[in-house]
Design a protein around this motif. Sequence first.
Motif, PDB file in Angstrom:
ATOM      1  N   THR A  33      42.346  45.192  39.929  1.00 25.04           N
ATOM      2  CA  THR A  33      41.067  45.634  40.491  1.00 25.04           C
ATOM      3  C   THR A  33      39.927  45.474  39.497  1.00 25.04           C
ATOM      4  O   THR A  33      38.786  45.300  39.904  1.00 25.04           O
ATOM      5  CB  THR A  33      41.151  47.105  40.934  1.00 25.04           C
ATOM      6  OG1 THR A  33      41.653  47.883  39.847  1.00 25.04           O
ATOM      7  CG2 THR A  33      42.054  47.274  42.136  1.00 25.04           C
ATOM      8  N   SER A  34      40.239  45.490  38.209  1.00 24.96           N
ATOM      9  CA  SER A  34      39.183  45.448  37.187  1.00 24.96           C
ATOM     10  C   SER A  34      38.866  44.045  36.686  1.00 24.96           C
ATOM     11  O   SER A  34      37.989  43.881  35.833  1.00 24.96           O
ATOM     12  CB  SER A  34      39.565  46.337  36.009  1.00 24.96           C
ATOM     13  OG  SER A  34      40.752  45.859  35.412  1.00 24.96           O
ATOM     14  N   TRP A  38      45.031  38.266  36.435  1.00 23.62           N
ATOM     15  CA  TRP A  38      45.794  38.949  35.397  1.00 23.62           C
ATOM     16  C   TRP A  38      45.534  38.326  34.033  1.00 23.62           C
ATOM     17  O   TRP A  38      45.560  39.022  33.012  1.00 23.62           O
ATOM     18  CB  TRP A  38      47.281  38.945  35.744  1.00 23.62           C
ATOM     19  CG  TRP A  38      47.573  39.897  36.862  1.00 23.62           C
ATOM     20  CD1 TRP A  38      47.865  39.572  38.156  1.00 23.62           C
ATOM     21  CD2 TRP A  38      47.547  41.325  36.796  1.00 23.62           C
ATOM     22  NE1 TRP A  38      48.031  40.730  38.901  1.00 23.62           N
ATOM     23  CE2 TRP A  38      47.839  41.811  38.087  1.00 23.62           C
ATOM     24  CE3 TRP A  38      47.295  42.245  35.785  1.00 23.62           C
ATOM     25  CZ2 TRP A  38      47.906  43.172  38.383  1.00 23.62           C
ATOM     26  CZ3 TRP A  38      47.360  43.603  36.074  1.00 23.62           C
ATOM     27  CH2 TRP A  38      47.666  44.049  37.354  1.00 23.62           C
ATOM     28  N   THR A  39      45.249  37.031  34.011  1.00 22.61           N
ATOM     29  CA  THR A  39      44.921  36.376  32.742  1.00 22.61           C
ATOM     30  C   THR A  39      43.649  36.966  32.165  1.00 22.61           C
ATOM     31  O   THR A  39      43.596  37.301  30.973  1.00 22.61           O
ATOM     32  CB  THR A  39      44.797  34.852  32.944  1.00 22.61           C
ATOM     33  OG1 THR A  39      46.055  34.349  33.430  1.00 22.61           O
ATOM     34  CG2 THR A  39      44.421  34.159  31.662  1.00 22.61           C
ATOM     35  N   SER A  45      40.330  44.772  26.858  1.00 25.06           N
ATOM     36  CA  SER A  45      40.941  45.954  26.245  1.00 25.06           C
ATOM     37  C   SER A  45      40.983  47.163  27.176  1.00 25.06           C
ATOM     38  O   SER A  45      41.538  48.192  26.816  1.00 25.06           O
ATOM     39  CB  SER A  45      40.169  46.346  24.983  1.00 25.06           C
ATOM     40  OG  SER A  45      40.297  45.350  24.005  1.00 25.06           O
ATOM     41  N   ALA A  46      40.399  47.051  28.343  1.00 25.74           N
ATOM     42  CA  ALA A  46      40.341  48.193  29.264  1.00 25.74           C
ATOM     43  C   ALA A  46      41.750  48.586  29.703  1.00 25.74           C
ATOM     44  O   ALA A  46      42.576  47.728  30.024  1.00 25.74           O
ATOM     45  CB  ALA A  46      39.502  47.849  30.482  1.00 25.74           C
ATOM     46  N   GLU A  52      47.038  49.128  38.969  1.00 23.72           N
ATOM     47  CA  GLU A  52      47.346  48.035  38.037  1.00 23.72           C
ATOM     48  C   GLU A  52      48.581  48.379  37.203  1.00 23.72           C
ATOM     49  O   GLU A  52      49.435  47.509  36.965  1.00 23.72           O
ATOM     50  CB  GLU A  52      46.151  47.775  37.117  1.00 23.72           C
ATOM     51  CG  GLU A  52      44.955  47.195  37.841  1.00 23.72           C
ATOM     52  CD  GLU A  52      43.678  47.262  37.032  1.00 23.72           C
ATOM     53  OE1 GLU A  52      42.767  46.452  37.324  1.00 23.72           O
ATOM     54  OE2 GLU A  52      43.561  48.115  36.125  1.00 23.72           O
ATOM     55  N   GLU A  53      48.691  49.620  36.797  1.00 25.40           N
ATOM     56  CA  GLU A  53      49.842  50.074  36.007  1.00 25.40           C
ATOM     57  C   GLU A  53      51.138  49.875  36.787  1.00 25.40           C
ATOM     58  O   GLU A  53      52.143  49.411  36.241  1.00 25.40           O
ATOM     59  CB  GLU A  53      49.671  51.546  35.629  1.00 25.40           C
ATOM     60  CG  GLU A  53      50.734  52.068  34.695  1.00 25.40           C
ATOM     61  CD  GLU A  53      50.509  51.660  33.259  1.00 25.40           C
ATOM     62  OE1 GLU A  53      51.517  51.345  32.593  1.00 25.40           O
ATOM     63  OE2 GLU A  53      49.360  51.660  32.803  1.00 25.40           O
TER      64      GLU A  53
END
Length: 178
Positions: A33-34, A38-39, A45-46, A52-53
Motif C-alpha cells: 500500500t505504501s 515490492w521492489t 526504510s518505512a 504489508e507485514e
Amino acid sequence: MIELATAPDRVLHKRACIAAFMDKHPTIFAAPTSAGSWTTFAEQSAPPDEREERILDQATGRIVQAIRSAQDRTPSDFDMQSALDLARQEGLADLEPDPAVLALASQDASEEEVATMARAMSLYKTAVKMGLAEGGELHQTIESSFSALPAETPFMQDLLDTAKRIVMIDLDQAMRQD
C-alpha cells in the motif's frame, strides 16, 4: 526494520531478491500500500503496515519452507558433526567456530546447531587452504539439494530460485576469508 543506510549489502541483496519474487507474482502477493511495487518498497526504510507485514510474512514463510525442504534433500553423507569428529580423530584440534557463520546465524537458531555449522565451516575452509577441497563443494551441494525439489509451476520454480539465491548469498558471505 533494518535501517537501509547501515544494512549490510547481503541484507539489501536478499531484500531485493524477495521483492523481485513478490513483484513477479502479483496475484499471490498483492502490491504494497505504501509503494507501487515490492521492489520500491524494499528500497525504502518505512516499516510495513499490518497488511504489508502479513504479505511479507507469507512470502518469507514460503521461502523458509523451500530452504528447509532443500535441507531435507541434502545427501545424508553430508553430516557436519561426523566430519568434525573424523577431523578430530585425524589429529585436527577442536576448530574454533567460523566468525562469518556465527554472524550470519539467525537469532532463533539452536546454539548447538550454529556452533556445529560454524566449526564445520572452519574445517571446510581449512581443507580448501590445504588443497584437500576445491572450494565449490558446498555450492554444488546446495544446487543439488534445490534441484531435487519439484518445481511443476512457474511460481514454484521462482520460489525455489529465490530461496536458493538467498542461501547462496549467505554461503558466499560465509566463504569469505577473514
